[in-house]
Design an enzyme around this catalytic site. Structure first.
Site, PDB file in Angstrom:
ATOM      1  N   TYR A 180       0.796  -1.226   0.000  1.00 20.90           N
ATOM      2  CA  TYR A 180       0.000   0.000   0.000  1.00 20.90           C
ATOM      3  C   TYR A 180       0.835   1.285   0.000  1.00 20.90           C
ATOM      4  CZ  TYR A 180      -3.792  -3.210   0.932  1.00 20.90           C
ATOM      5  OH  TYR A 180      -4.674  -4.240   0.819  1.00 20.90           O
ATOM      6  N   PRO A 190     -11.128  -0.737  -2.134  1.00 25.82           N
ATOM      7  CA  PRO A 190     -12.292  -1.544  -2.512  1.00 25.82           C
ATOM      8  C   PRO A 190     -13.583  -0.921  -1.976  1.00 25.82           C
ATOM      9  CG  PRO A 190     -11.136  -2.569  -0.684  1.00 25.82           C
ATOM     10  CD  PRO A 190     -10.400  -1.307  -0.996  1.00 25.82           C
ATOM     11  N   SER A 236      -5.939 -15.495   4.079  1.00 26.43           N
ATOM     12  CA  SER A 236      -5.803 -14.888   5.395  1.00 26.43           C
ATOM     13  C   SER A 236      -4.717 -15.599   6.215  1.00 26.43           C
ATOM     14  CB  SER A 236      -7.144 -14.991   6.118  1.00 26.43           C
ATOM     15  OG  SER A 236      -6.971 -14.639   7.456  1.00 26.43           O
ATOM     16  N   GLN A 290     -11.731 -13.872  -2.489  1.00 24.68           N
ATOM     17  CA  GLN A 290     -13.057 -14.275  -2.041  1.00 24.68           C
ATOM     18  C   GLN A 290     -13.470 -13.352  -0.901  1.00 24.68           C
ATOM     19  OE1 GLN A 290     -15.386 -17.575   0.538  1.00 24.68           O
ATOM     20  NE2 GLN A 290     -13.814 -18.477  -0.766  1.00 24.68           N
TER      21      GLN A 290
HETATM   22  N1  COA Z   1     -15.743 -31.286   0.480  1.00 24.23           N
HETATM   23  C1  COA Z   1     -16.845 -30.724   1.004  1.00 24.23           C
HETATM   24  N2  COA Z   1     -16.859 -29.491   1.566  1.00 24.23           N
HETATM   25  C2  COA Z   1     -15.693 -28.814   1.584  1.00 24.23           C
HETATM   26  C3  COA Z   1     -14.508 -29.334   1.039  1.00 24.23           C
HETATM   27  C4  COA Z   1     -14.562 -30.640   0.469  1.00 24.23           C
HETATM   28  N3  COA Z   1     -13.485 -31.208  -0.051  1.00 24.23           N
HETATM   29  N4  COA Z   1     -13.535 -28.439   1.198  1.00 24.23           N
HETATM   30  C5  COA Z   1     -14.072 -27.375   1.824  1.00 24.23           C
HETATM   31  N5  COA Z   1     -15.379 -27.593   2.068  1.00 24.23           N
HETATM   32  C6  COA Z   1     -16.324 -26.726   2.763  1.00 24.23           C
HETATM   33  C7  COA Z   1     -15.692 -26.096   3.979  1.00 24.23           C
HETATM   34  O1  COA Z   1     -15.801 -26.941   5.096  1.00 24.23           O
HETATM   35  C8  COA Z   1     -16.503 -24.832   4.132  1.00 24.23           C
HETATM   36  O2  COA Z   1     -17.730 -25.160   4.726  1.00 24.23           O
HETATM   37  P1  COA Z   1     -18.697 -24.032   5.407  1.00 24.23           P
HETATM   38  O3  COA Z   1     -19.370 -23.336   4.279  1.00 24.23           O
HETATM   39  O4  COA Z   1     -19.617 -24.867   6.206  1.00 24.23           O
HETATM   40  O5  COA Z   1     -17.787 -23.160   6.211  1.00 24.23           O
HETATM   41  C9  COA Z   1     -16.780 -24.425   2.710  1.00 24.23           C
HETATM   42  O6  COA Z   1     -16.637 -25.620   1.939  1.00 24.23           O
HETATM   43  C10 COA Z   1     -15.862 -23.354   2.190  1.00 24.23           C
HETATM   44  O7  COA Z   1     -14.538 -23.822   2.205  1.00 24.23           O
HETATM   45  P2  COA Z   1     -13.524 -23.454   1.031  1.00 24.23           P
HETATM   46  O8  COA Z   1     -14.262 -23.104  -0.193  1.00 24.23           O
HETATM   47  O9  COA Z   1     -12.489 -24.507   0.955  1.00 24.23           O
HETATM   48  O10 COA Z   1     -12.886 -22.115   1.385  1.00 24.23           O
HETATM   49  P3  COA Z   1     -12.573 -21.329   2.680  1.00 24.23           P
HETATM   50  O11 COA Z   1     -13.849 -20.819   3.244  1.00 24.23           O
HETATM   51  O12 COA Z   1     -11.685 -22.112   3.565  1.00 24.23           O
HETATM   52  O13 COA Z   1     -11.789 -20.117   2.029  1.00 24.23           O
HETATM   53  C11 COA Z   1      -9.854 -18.880   1.527  1.00 24.23           C
HETATM   54  C12 COA Z   1     -10.524 -20.250   1.467  1.00 24.23           C
HETATM   55  C13 COA Z   1      -8.472 -18.964   0.960  1.00 24.23           C
HETATM   56  C14 COA Z   1     -10.674 -17.882   0.725  1.00 24.23           C
HETATM   57  C15 COA Z   1      -9.814 -18.462   3.020  1.00 24.23           C
HETATM   58  O14 COA Z   1      -9.004 -19.343   3.751  1.00 24.23           O
HETATM   59  C16 COA Z   1      -9.244 -17.098   3.207  1.00 24.23           C
HETATM   60  O15 COA Z   1      -8.064 -16.936   3.398  1.00 24.23           O
HETATM   61  N6  COA Z   1     -10.093 -16.066   3.201  1.00 24.23           N
HETATM   62  C17 COA Z   1      -9.665 -14.703   3.314  1.00 24.23           C
HETATM   63  C18 COA Z   1      -9.701 -14.048   1.975  1.00 24.23           C
HETATM   64  C19 COA Z   1      -9.476 -12.583   2.118  1.00 24.23           C
HETATM   65  O16 COA Z   1      -8.631 -12.165   2.864  1.00 24.23           O
HETATM   66  N7  COA Z   1     -10.279 -11.808   1.417  1.00 24.23           N
HETATM   67  C20 COA Z   1     -10.240 -10.373   1.510  1.00 24.23           C
HETATM   68  C21 COA Z   1      -9.015  -9.795   0.967  1.00 24.23           C
HETATM   69  S1  COA Z   1      -9.058  -8.074   1.095  1.00 24.23           S
END
Ligand code: COA
Length: 646
Positions: free
Chosen positions: A95, A108, A450, A551
């Site tokens: 930044y 954003p 994250s 995301q």
């Molecule tokens: N089979 C069935 N379900 C699964 C699965 C599988 N193999 N893998 C994951 N899932 C489920 C998870 O349990 C979770 O369930 P929930 O909806 O009940 O919580 C859901 O699917 C979502 O998981 P997933 O899609 O793997 O992603 P996540 O939520 O762990 O997100 C990231 C991944 C990288 C986006 C997250 O870890 C992250 O870092 N987010 C921050 C992003 C960020 O900073 N954004 C703003 C920037 S300014």
């Protein structure tokens, strides 16, 4: 006592215990692991000859007793001495060193569901309720009563670092000639800010929220906002649209600010804005339709100086926009916190507003509260000329942004989870497929991950353009007919697995971007000449993120969006829901190769292809896989492309 304040007291006890256990420090990944991953990430993205050269450079860098090991040792020492070895380097690199204008390029926006305001009073009631929510939320923060967030999704359940929350209402990004400064107000040094700045018709007003030691009620706030609207409508009092200066490049704004602070009236006005809790921008109607895309544009750049572009102050962390036409949301200066924290805070505010909307807020007919004060500006010819130049550049930003909001309604997380896949990894592979469809190649891709599991953790990067993703997209796009679906499905599963593995690596602090950044920054201090490792074309290219993705999920009806980070790039922010996925795609008209609408269409086709592959009939054990002509192929469902091409 407002409900939230009561809740805050209860939660304070809970928080106290969780604060006793400090989070673990961010680990330093092993040097050889990072170097090997770096090469693996880049091998399929650069020409072979270039890769061989880079491989040799990396080998020299990582050789026993070489520069890499010296820097790694320094980094391990830094890890001992600091709470987080990367946070300061990262903040500057991501930044504060960036000289680009904040609108579109950096800040954003979160767009709320469209509001229906019957008249200006409705608009102001919404704003009053929002400010009241901000004050309640800030009270929770001030008493450290926000419950600790826990990780969801992959490796769920771990407590997350809460530090970013404390920057929501107390930060200010001060422009500098070569780099900016993130000013954090500390209550022990400065008095607590007790005012909000209200922008209306490009004028700025100080709305005191505590008067005679009493926090203003929602009714009081409404009364004060009505006074502001009346004051702002007086044409004879109108002052130049100084907020425009904050939309300029950071060095240009710093130069203008230097001219501005020569006058004590300007200094006082700046001081009031810089020490405020937040901005509330009462926008005029944007003039266009009120589609998701148009409303997002109002938030991203305000539609330029003839619309609401000057009704902003981009340096302030939170600008809540409440438009007369029902366009509402938040524009955020990104350096103090990330999107997830912004969403958490905003959902809290909206929940508060839903509670309070049940009461009809009335204005005090005989309010004894002192009228809010208009901030004054003295504009020298030098400042006038800065304003003219900022206005022109903002128009270019507005004209150049190619932006579309696209809701994919074919399926959402439910379907993907049924395939036993991570929804996020699945969507990331779809993004790769969409890019390859349009451009015939993959590019360095950024997905924010994250790292709040660690002390003072912000984000690292998931490099989604994996070799496995390339094998899959080639099979789908280049070898459409000659690779059986079962094989393509296997390649899809491999790509999703590779993506998921990288995600786990990133959120556990083992990704490569922060590590390489820290080694590079340490090298600047240690070496006379910049080391070849960090001037190599492959390294430079690895940091030009043509595809910048993130995301940002929400539980309420709203969505996040942002601009691309390179001139030939795309910004792709997505919000996966149970049965749909919302995408906000941005690019620049100045780049002839990119088109946000085409990208959205390619996403639609990619998600449909991937669904069809997942739904293709499985061969019976011992049978050859079905070819394209054999098994019945489910058709894709009704996929809607709500095109709002700008
Ligand atoms: N089979 C069935 N379900 C699964 C699965 C599988 N193999 N893998 C994951 N899932 C489920 C998870 O349990 C979770 O369930 P929930 O909806 O009940 O919580 C859901 O699917 C979502 O998981 P997933 O899609 O793997 O992603 P996540 O939520 O762990 O997100 C990231 C991944 C990288 C986006 C997250 O870890 C992250 O870092 N987010 C921050 C992003 C960020 O900073 N954004 C703003 C920037 S300014």
């Amino acid at each position: 006592m407002p409900i939230l304040d009561k809740v805050s007291q209860k939660m304070a006890t809970k928080m106290a215990s969780s604060e006793e256990e400090p989070l673990p420090k961010l680990p330093v990944p092993p040097l050889q692991q990072t170097l090997a991953t770096y090469l693996k990430c880049m091998q399929h993205l650069v020409p072979q000859e270039q890769f061989r050269k880079s491989q040799a450079i990396v080998r020299r860098f990582g050789a026993p007793g070489g520069l890499g090991e010296t820097l790694q040792q320094k980094l391990l020492e830094r890890q001992q001495k600091t709470d987080n070895w990367v946070s300061e380097y990262w903040l500057h690199d991501m930044y504060l060193n960036n000289r680009l204008a904040l609108p579109v390029n950096s800040s954003p926006a979160l767009i709320f569901a469209r509001q229906h305001f019957y008249d200006t009073n409705d608009q102001l009631r919404f704003a009053a309720s929002l400010i009241s929510g901000v004050l309640s939320y800030k009270a929770l923060l001030d008493s450290h009563s926000i419950p600790t967030d826990c990780a969801k999704g992959q490796l769920s359940g771990q407590p997350l670092c809460m530090k970013q929350y404390y920057g929501l209402f107390s930060s200010y990004r001060l422009p500098g000639h070569t780099k900016d400064t993130l000013v954090a107000q500390k209550s022990s040094v400065m008095p607590e800010p007790e005012h909000v700045i209200v922008a209306c018709r490009d004028q700025f007003f100080v709305l005191d929220v505590v008067i005679n030691f009493r926090r203003l009620s929602e009714g009081d706030l409404f009364t004060q906002l009505r006074k502001i609207v009346k004051l702002a409508s007086g044409e004879d009092q109108r002052l130049p649209p100084i907020g425009l200066l904050t939309t300029d490049g950071r060095s240009e704004w710093a130069a203008a600010r230097t001219a501005l602070v020569k006058d004590s009236t300007n200094r006082d006005s700046l001081d009031m804005i810089e020490r405020s809790i937040c901005l509330v921008c009462l926008d005029a109607p944007g003039g266009g339709d009120l589609s998701d895309t148009s409303r997002a544009l109002q938030l991203l750049h305000g539609g330029g100086c003839s619309k609401n572009g000057a009704n902003r102050w981009y340096d302030k962390s939170l600008q809540f926009v409440v438009g007369r036409d029902g366009t509402c949301g938040v524009v955020c200066e990104h350096s103090p916190f990330d999107g997830i924290v912004l969403v958490q805070c905003t959902e809290h505010l909206l929940a508060h507003m839903m509670q309070s909307s049940k009461k009809l807020v009335r204005a005090d007919s005989v309010s004894e509260l002192p009228a809010p004060r208009r901030l004054r500006w003295k504009c020298s010819p030098e400042i006038q000329s800065h304003l003219a130049s900022s206005a022109e550049k903002l128009q270019q930003i507005v004209k150049n942004l190619d932006f579309t909001v696209y809701k994919f309604e074919g399926y959402g997380k439910t379907f993907i989870k049924k395939q036993k896949c991570s929804p996020d990894a699945f969507i990331q592979v779809a993004l790769q497929l969409a890019f390859y469809r349009l451009h015939g190649r993959l590019v360095p891709t950024y997905e924010s991950a994250s790292i709040r599991r660690f002390r003072e953790g912000r984000v690292d990067n998931i490099r989604s353009a994996t070799a496995e993703a390339l094998a899959f997209v080639r099979a789908v796009v280049d070898h459409k007919a000659d690779i059986p679906d079962q094989e393509k499905l296997q390649l899809l599963r491999d790509a999703i697995r590779a993506q998921t593995e990288y995600t786990v690596m990133a959120i556990t602090g083992m990704a490569i971007d922060n590590h390489l950044l820290a080694l590079r920054e340490l090298a600047w201090d240690l070496c006379k000449e910049p080391p070849e490792m960090f001037t190599d074309e492959t390294y430079l290219m690895s940091n030009r993120f043509v595809l910048s993705t993130s995301q940002v999920p929400t539980t309420m009806e709203m969505f996040c969006c942002y601009g691309p980070v390179v001139p030939n790039g795309y910004g792709a922010c997505y919000n996966p829901q149970a049965e749909a996925i919302l995408f906000c795609v941005s690019s620049f008209h100045s780049c002839k190769e990119t088109s946000s609408l085409e990208f959205a269409k390619a996403m639609e086709a990619s998600l449909a292809d991937m669904r069809n592959l997942c739904s293709a009939p499985q061969p019976a054990p011992g049978q050859p896989p079905a070819t394209k002509e054999e098994g019945p192929r489910p058709r894709s469902g009704p996929l809607t492309l709500t095109s709002n091409h700008h």
